[in-house]
Design a protein around this motif. Structure first.
Motif, short mmCIF file in Angstrom:
data_model
loop_
_atom_site.label_atom_id
_atom_site.label_comp_id
_atom_site.label_asym_id
_atom_site.label_seq_id
_atom_site.Cartn_x
_atom_site.Cartn_y
_atom_site.Cartn_z
N VAL A 131 0.83 -1.20 0.00
CA VAL A 131 0.00 0.00 0.00
C VAL A 131 0.87 1.26 0.00
N LEU A 132 1.90 1.28 0.87
CA LEU A 132 2.78 2.45 0.94
C LEU A 132 3.57 2.61 -0.36
N LYS A 133 3.99 1.48 -0.93
CA LYS A 133 4.73 1.55 -2.18
C LYS A 133 3.86 2.13 -3.30
N SER A 134 2.59 1.74 -3.33
CA SER A 134 1.67 2.28 -4.33
C SER A 134 1.42 3.77 -4.11
N PHE A 135 1.35 4.18 -2.83
CA PHE A 135 1.10 5.59 -2.53
C PHE A 135 2.26 6.47 -2.98
N PHE A 136 3.48 6.07 -2.62
CA PHE A 136 4.64 6.91 -2.95
C PHE A 136 5.05 6.79 -4.42
N ALA A 137 4.51 5.81 -5.13
CA ALA A 137 4.76 5.70 -6.58
C ALA A 137 3.59 6.23 -7.40
N SER A 138 2.63 6.87 -6.75
CA SER A 138 1.44 7.35 -7.45
C SER A 138 1.77 8.58 -8.30
N PRO A 139 0.98 8.84 -9.34
CA PRO A 139 1.20 10.05 -10.15
C PRO A 139 1.09 11.33 -9.35
N LEU A 140 0.23 11.35 -8.33
CA LEU A 140 0.08 12.55 -7.51
C LEU A 140 1.37 12.87 -6.77
N PHE A 141 2.03 11.84 -6.24
CA PHE A 141 3.31 12.07 -5.55
C PHE A 141 4.39 12.50 -6.55
N LEU A 142 4.36 11.94 -7.75
CA LEU A 142 5.33 12.35 -8.79
C LEU A 142 5.14 13.82 -9.16
N ILE A 143 3.90 14.25 -9.34
CA ILE A 143 3.63 15.65 -9.67
C ILE A 143 4.12 16.56 -8.54
N THR A 144 3.95 16.12 -7.29
CA THR A 144 4.42 16.91 -6.15
C THR A 144 5.94 17.06 -6.19
N ALA A 145 6.65 15.98 -6.51
CA ALA A 145 8.12 16.06 -6.60
C ALA A 145 8.55 17.00 -7.72
N ILE A 146 7.86 16.95 -8.86
CA ILE A 146 8.21 17.83 -9.99
C ILE A 146 7.94 19.29 -9.64
N TYR A 156 10.20 8.48 -4.24
CA TYR A 156 9.43 8.07 -5.43
C TYR A 156 10.17 6.99 -6.22
N ILE A 157 11.47 7.16 -6.46
CA ILE A 157 12.21 6.20 -7.28
C ILE A 157 12.27 4.83 -6.61
N SER A 158 12.49 4.81 -5.29
CA SER A 158 12.54 3.53 -4.59
C SER A 158 11.18 2.84 -4.58
N ALA A 159 10.10 3.64 -4.51
CA ALA A 159 8.76 3.04 -4.53
C ALA A 159 8.39 2.58 -5.93
N LYS A 160 8.90 3.25 -6.93
CA LYS A 160 8.57 2.89 -8.31
C LYS A 160 9.37 1.69 -8.80
N SER A 161 10.53 1.43 -8.20
CA SER A 161 11.39 0.34 -8.66
C SER A 161 10.75 -1.02 -8.35
N PRO A 162 10.61 -1.90 -9.35
CA PRO A 162 10.01 -3.22 -9.09
C PRO A 162 10.94 -4.17 -8.35
N SER A 163 12.25 -3.88 -8.35
CA SER A 163 13.21 -4.77 -7.68
C SER A 163 13.30 -4.53 -6.18
N VAL A 164 12.72 -3.44 -5.69
CA VAL A 164 12.76 -3.11 -4.26
C VAL A 164 11.41 -3.47 -3.65
N PRO A 165 11.38 -4.38 -2.64
CA PRO A 165 10.08 -4.79 -2.09
C PRO A 165 9.38 -3.71 -1.28
N ALA A 166 10.15 -2.78 -0.72
CA ALA A 166 9.56 -1.70 0.08
C ALA A 166 10.29 -0.40 -0.22
N ALA A 167 9.57 0.70 -0.16
CA ALA A 167 10.17 2.01 -0.42
C ALA A 167 11.17 2.34 0.67
#
Length: 336
Positions: free
Chosen positions: A74-89, A166-177
């Protein structure tokens, strides 16, 4: 002739050599050193058993493998969400606009003219335009470099915190952000909380000193106007203290939210819901920032408009992130 045995000259009468008539000498014995038995020091004797050797070995530290739970997902999905990406940008863009605005400050003369054009006629005699111009010039020349360096350090670290998360949450090789980004955010929130607490104390002290100074003077025909100014300043100080109190509560709740999310990412336990109070303050700040954009444009020029608009958008996004976090927990059946 000579003897072939000893080399003496033989007698003339033909008799044998003297060495032939001497008794035989015992044979010379040669001494041979006895051969010492070779010892093999590399290996123990066959009939000798070495006792067991016990050495103090350092304890081996194995990393603790924490189980991956649905909370991590759930946390990984939240921090990899488009809304969080827009916030970082937007945060990175806001930092860039802050640096540009600091490198191109507005002319102090223009600011002084704008201030005096909006002051009442009576108050224009109290504040000297020359003193105000000198103060603004000194402030701009002395703080430009320091402001840019401070923005690069603090803003750069905060931007890195968003992108690391965001990058750690988006990476499929990392089980947790990763929690490094949340740690940076938490540190800056604590610093902000301490600074605002000190500012609140300083505001109260200055308000008391200024009020005592105004109350002890006689302004003659300007007594009524100075009394009105005194009331306005006291009200402004009270309002500022109330705002600071709300900001302190806001930062304290933000720290609590970051702590809960970080512990959930480390342990996999269900985090607490985010405070709706934080979302409300973010939306109020966005409204205030929106109206201040026009004032900054008039006072400092249109170069401040992109900075103001990105600040408004960031406050809105912060509030939406809080609401989205609670919604994701609720949809996953983890709300508590």
């Amino acid at each position: 002739m000579y003897c072939t045995n000893c080399g003496r000259k033989l007698p003339e009468d033909g008799s044998p050599c003297v060495c032939r008539r001497q008794p035989a000498q015992p044979e010379q014995q040669t001494y041979t050193q006895p051969v010492q038995p070779q010892q093999n020091y590399g290996a123990p004797a066959q009939n000798f058993q070495m006792p067991p050797q016990y050495y103090a070995q350092p304890p081996v530290q194995y990393p603790v493998q924490r189980p991956i739970t649905p909370v991590h997902g759930v946390l990984k999905s939240f921090f990899a969400s488009p809304l969080f990406l827009i916030t970082a940008i937007l945060f990175s863009a806001n930092l860039l606009f802050q640096i540009i605005a600091s490198l191109f400050p507005q002319d102090p003369a223009y600011i002084v003219n704008q201030i005096y054009s909006n002051l009442p006629y009576e108050m224009q005699f109290i504040i000297s335009p020359g003193d105000l111009y000198s103060a603004l010039s000194d402030a701009q020349s002395g703080t430009t470099v320091g402001t840019v360096i401070g923005m690069l350090i603090t803003g750069g670290l905060m931007a890195a915190a968003y992108w690391i998360t965001y990058i750690s949450a988006k990476s499929p090789s990392v089980p947790a952000a990763k929690t490094a980004g949340l740690t940076i955010m938490k540190v800056f929130s604590i610093i902000s909380l301490v600074v605002m607490s000190l500012a609140e104390v300083l505001c109260v002290v200055l308000a008391v000193i200024f009020g005592v100074a105004l109350a002890g003077n006689d302004y003659g025909y300007m007594d009524e106007m100075m009394s009105a100014i005194f009331v306005i300043l006291i009200a402004a100080c009270i309002f500022g203290v109330v705002v600071l109190i709300f900001e302190i509560i806001y930062e304290a709740k933000v720290i609590k939210m970051l702590n809960s999310a970080k512990n959930a990412m480390l342990t996999g336990m269900v985090p607490n819901k985010a405070s709706v109070f934080v979302a409300v303050i973010c939306f109020i700040s966005a409204a205030v920032s929106f109206f201040s954009v026009f004032g900054d444009a008039v006072l400092y020029g249109w170069i401040r408009v992109p900075l103001g608009l990105t600040s408004v958008a960031l406050n809105v996004l912060y509030g939406l992130l809080v609401l989205q976090f609670n919604k994701m927990l609720k949809n996953a059946g983890m709300a508590r």
